[in-house]
Design a protein around this motif. Structure first.
Motif, mmCIF file in Angstrom:
data_model
loop_
_atom_site.group_PDB
_atom_site.id
_atom_site.type_symbol
_atom_site.label_atom_id
_atom_site.label_comp_id
_atom_site.label_asym_id
_atom_site.label_seq_id
_atom_site.Cartn_x
_atom_site.Cartn_y
_atom_site.Cartn_z
ATOM 1 N N LYS A 172 0.807 -1.215 0.000
ATOM 2 C CA LYS A 172 0.000 0.000 0.000
ATOM 3 C C LYS A 172 0.850 1.280 0.000
ATOM 4 C CE LYS A 172 -3.972 -2.110 2.346
ATOM 5 N NZ LYS A 172 -4.867 -2.032 3.536
ATOM 6 N N ALA A 173 2.154 1.131 -0.130
ATOM 7 C CA ALA A 173 3.010 2.321 -0.192
ATOM 8 C C ALA A 173 2.685 3.111 -1.448
ATOM 9 C CB ALA A 173 4.471 1.909 -0.192
ATOM 10 N N GLN A 174 2.724 4.427 -1.338
ATOM 11 C CA GLN A 174 2.439 5.314 -2.466
ATOM 12 C C GLN A 174 3.765 5.696 -3.117
ATOM 13 O OE1 GLN A 174 -0.074 8.580 -1.107
ATOM 14 N NE2 GLN A 174 -0.905 7.233 0.489
ATOM 15 N N LEU A 175 4.032 5.111 -4.268
ATOM 16 C CA LEU A 175 5.329 5.302 -4.924
ATOM 17 C C LEU A 175 5.376 6.605 -5.703
ATOM 18 C CD1 LEU A 175 8.091 4.346 -5.822
ATOM 19 C CD2 LEU A 175 6.984 2.985 -7.605
ATOM 20 N N THR A 176 6.412 7.372 -5.442
ATOM 21 C CA THR A 176 6.693 8.588 -6.198
ATOM 22 C C THR A 176 8.062 8.434 -6.853
ATOM 23 O OG1 THR A 176 5.425 9.988 -4.691
ATOM 24 C CG2 THR A 176 7.067 11.071 -6.076
ATOM 25 N N GLU A 177 8.124 8.612 -8.160
ATOM 26 C CA GLU A 177 9.392 8.489 -8.870
ATOM 27 C C GLU A 177 9.866 9.863 -9.324
ATOM 28 O OE1 GLU A 177 9.652 4.146 -10.866
ATOM 29 O OE2 GLU A 177 8.299 5.526 -11.888
ATOM 30 N N ARG A 178 11.132 10.160 -9.080
ATOM 31 C CA ARG A 178 11.737 11.426 -9.491
ATOM 32 C C ARG A 178 12.898 11.147 -10.434
ATOM 33 N NH1 ARG A 178 9.756 15.547 -5.942
ATOM 34 N NH2 ARG A 178 7.749 14.705 -5.234
ATOM 35 N N GLY A 179 13.382 12.205 -11.067
ATOM 36 C CA GLY A 179 14.440 12.058 -12.050
ATOM 37 C C GLY A 179 15.796 11.709 -11.464
ATOM 38 N N GLY A 180 16.025 12.032 -10.200
ATOM 39 C CA GLY A 180 17.314 11.763 -9.564
ATOM 40 C C GLY A 180 17.163 11.726 -8.063
ATOM 41 N N TYR A 181 18.194 11.223 -7.377
ATOM 42 C CA TYR A 181 18.131 11.108 -5.929
ATOM 43 C C TYR A 181 18.089 12.469 -5.245
ATOM 44 C CZ TYR A 181 19.123 6.144 -6.531
ATOM 45 O OH TYR A 181 19.045 4.828 -6.890
ATOM 46 N N SER A 182 18.717 13.465 -5.844
ATOM 47 C CA SER A 182 18.683 14.802 -5.254
ATOM 48 C C SER A 182 17.251 15.327 -5.177
ATOM 49 C CB SER A 182 19.561 15.767 -6.062
ATOM 50 O OG SER A 182 20.916 15.405 -5.983
ATOM 51 N N GLU A 183 16.455 15.008 -6.194
ATOM 52 C CA GLU A 183 15.056 15.423 -6.186
ATOM 53 C C GLU A 183 14.285 14.706 -5.089
ATOM 54 O OE1 GLU A 183 13.155 15.397 -10.074
ATOM 55 O OE2 GLU A 183 15.138 15.489 -11.008
ATOM 56 N N CYS A 184 14.578 13.438 -4.882
ATOM 57 C CA CYS A 184 13.942 12.691 -3.797
ATOM 58 C C CYS A 184 14.332 13.266 -2.438
ATOM 59 C CB CYS A 184 14.326 11.219 -3.861
ATOM 60 S SG CYS A 184 13.400 10.231 -5.072
ATOM 61 N N LEU A 185 15.599 13.650 -2.307
ATOM 62 C CA LEU A 185 16.055 14.227 -1.041
ATOM 63 C C LEU A 185 15.347 15.545 -0.746
ATOM 64 C CD1 LEU A 185 19.859 13.437 -1.190
ATOM 65 C CD2 LEU A 185 18.348 12.838 0.684
ATOM 66 N N SER A 186 15.176 16.362 -1.762
ATOM 67 C CA SER A 186 14.463 17.624 -1.576
ATOM 68 C C SER A 186 13.023 17.364 -1.160
ATOM 69 C CB SER A 186 14.498 18.453 -2.863
ATOM 70 O OG SER A 186 15.831 18.823 -3.184
ATOM 71 N N ALA A 187 12.398 16.352 -1.771
ATOM 72 C CA ALA A 187 11.026 15.997 -1.414
ATOM 73 C C ALA A 187 10.948 15.470 0.012
ATOM 74 C CB ALA A 187 10.489 14.964 -2.403
ATOM 75 N N LEU A 188 11.949 14.690 0.415
ATOM 76 C CA LEU A 188 11.990 14.177 1.784
ATOM 77 C C LEU A 188 12.198 15.317 2.776
ATOM 78 C CD1 LEU A 188 12.018 11.709 3.665
ATOM 79 C CD2 LEU A 188 14.480 11.487 3.216
ATOM 80 N N GLN A 189 13.056 16.236 2.428
ATOM 81 C CA GLN A 189 13.337 17.382 3.283
ATOM 82 C C GLN A 189 12.086 18.241 3.506
ATOM 83 O OE1 GLN A 189 16.013 20.368 1.609
ATOM 84 N NE2 GLN A 189 17.114 20.474 3.551
ATOM 85 N N SER A 190 11.298 18.419 2.457
ATOM 86 C CA SER A 190 10.105 19.264 2.545
ATOM 87 C C SER A 190 8.896 18.548 3.132
ATOM 88 C CB SER A 190 9.744 19.782 1.153
ATOM 89 O OG SER A 190 9.284 18.719 0.321
ATOM 90 N N GLY A 191 8.983 17.229 3.246
ATOM 91 C CA GLY A 191 7.854 16.459 3.759
ATOM 92 C C GLY A 191 6.912 15.971 2.678
ATOM 93 N N ALA A 192 7.276 16.177 1.414
ATOM 94 C CA ALA A 192 6.433 15.719 0.312
ATOM 95 C C ALA A 192 6.423 14.193 0.209
ATOM 96 C CB ALA A 192 6.903 16.331 -1.002
ATOM 97 N N VAL A 193 7.495 13.551 0.664
ATOM 98 C CA VAL A 193 7.541 12.092 0.753
ATOM 99 C C VAL A 193 8.025 11.714 2.149
ATOM 100 C CG1 VAL A 193 7.965 11.810 -1.719
ATOM 101 C CG2 VAL A 193 9.898 11.889 -0.131
ATOM 102 N N ASP A 194 7.794 10.453 2.507
ATOM 103 C CA ASP A 194 8.148 9.992 3.853
ATOM 104 C C ASP A 194 9.454 9.207 3.902
ATOM 105 O OD1 ASP A 194 5.614 10.801 5.276
ATOM 106 O OD2 ASP A 194 4.776 9.470 3.727
#
Length: 282
Positions: A172-194
């Motif tokens: 049931k995890a909600q998968l979000t795919e980004r173009g690179g790990y830096s984008e994922c880190l920014s999303a994690l930092q902002s709370g957009a992903v867990d």
């Protein structure tokens, strides 16, 4: 702590502190490079250019990361001075072809040893045992992969890591795919992903960057075994043996442990002990 850069001067001090135990080759050497320090040639080493903590090309043109340190040590043991090492960007999809074409002499680039790859290249090592893991915020209550059910999980486009989590642990995890790990880190930092998932060594390298230091933690899960090896051209047994000897020496004289701590320390990476060279843990 900043990631250590391998500038010419720094690399010189690093390599010259070692006792070279093997020459870079002789007339019968199957390597595409010349003979090393005494012969005035170069050795071409494939690395990643975009993975902090592992293989990163810095703005000033120098290189940093654990894979870079391992490659520098190995090249030194093969008889090459720092200015004889040419680091070549080798992306994941082109690693086997780069070796087959002779573009590089060996590859140290988070290159997991698999049966499929061993059909095309030979491997020395392994020199690091990594595991798929999760990177989360410091105050996160995610401690198991199953905690990701109904939460947002980030990974890069084309990665199998997130799909593995959904398939085996958290459907049931909600998968979000980004173009690179830096984008994922920014999303994690902002709370957009867990959470962000990939190899723990890669996660540790990104988390150790100055702009993220102290904000994230590794969950400490071992969702897979990833044995990083040094790839060489298929059939080059002599090179495999020389590199294995260099890796054994790197572990024995503590240079391996020092390199791990300097490159991954800021992320509190609980790394595995150095694997036994030539022994693959499945």
């Amino acid at each position: 702590m900043k990631l250590r850069k391998v500038t010419a001067a720094a690399a010189a001090a690093f390599v010259l502190s070692l006792t070279a135990t093997a020459c870079g080759g002789d007339d019968n050497d199957s390597s595409s490079s010349d003979t090393g320090a005494s012969g005035g040639g170069k050795i071409k080493v494939g690395i990643k250019y975009d993975q902090p903590g592992l293989g990163l090309k810095e703005p000033d043109g120098s290189f940093s990361g654990f894979d870079v340190d391992v490659a520098t040590y190995v090249a030194g043991e093969l008889g090459y001075e720092p200015d004889q090492i040419e680091f070549v960007e080798t992306k994941s999809a082109d690693r086997e072809n780069a070796l087959a074409r002779g573009d590089v002499d060996f590859i140290a680039a988070t290159y997991s040893i698999t049966d499929e790859r061993k059909e095309k290249v030979d491997f020395a090592g392994p020199y690091l045992l990594a595991h798929q893991d999760l990177l989360v915020k410091k105050d996160s209550d995610i401690t198991e992969a199953t905690d990701l059910n109904d939460k947002k999980l980030c990974s890069v486009v084309g990665s199998t890591s997130a799909q593995n989590v959904k398939k085996d642990f958290a459907p049931k995890a909600q998968l979000t795919e980004r173009g690179g790990y830096s984008e994922c880190l920014s999303a994690l930092q902002s709370g957009a992903v867990d959470a962000l998932t990939t190899d723990d060594s890669i996660l540790a390298g990104y988390a150790a960057q100055d702009q993220y230091k102290g904000q994230f933690k590794l969950a400490g899960l071992k969702l897979s075994n990833e044995n990083y090896g040094i790839g060489v051209k298929k059939g080059d047994t002599e090179m495999v043996n020389k590199i294995n000897a260099a890796l054994e020496k790197m572990v024995k004289d503590k240079a391996w442990e020092k390199a791990v701590e300097e490159n991954f320390g800021p992320a509190d990476y609980k790394y595995e002990p150095a694997p036994k060279i030539g022994n693959i843990v499945q």
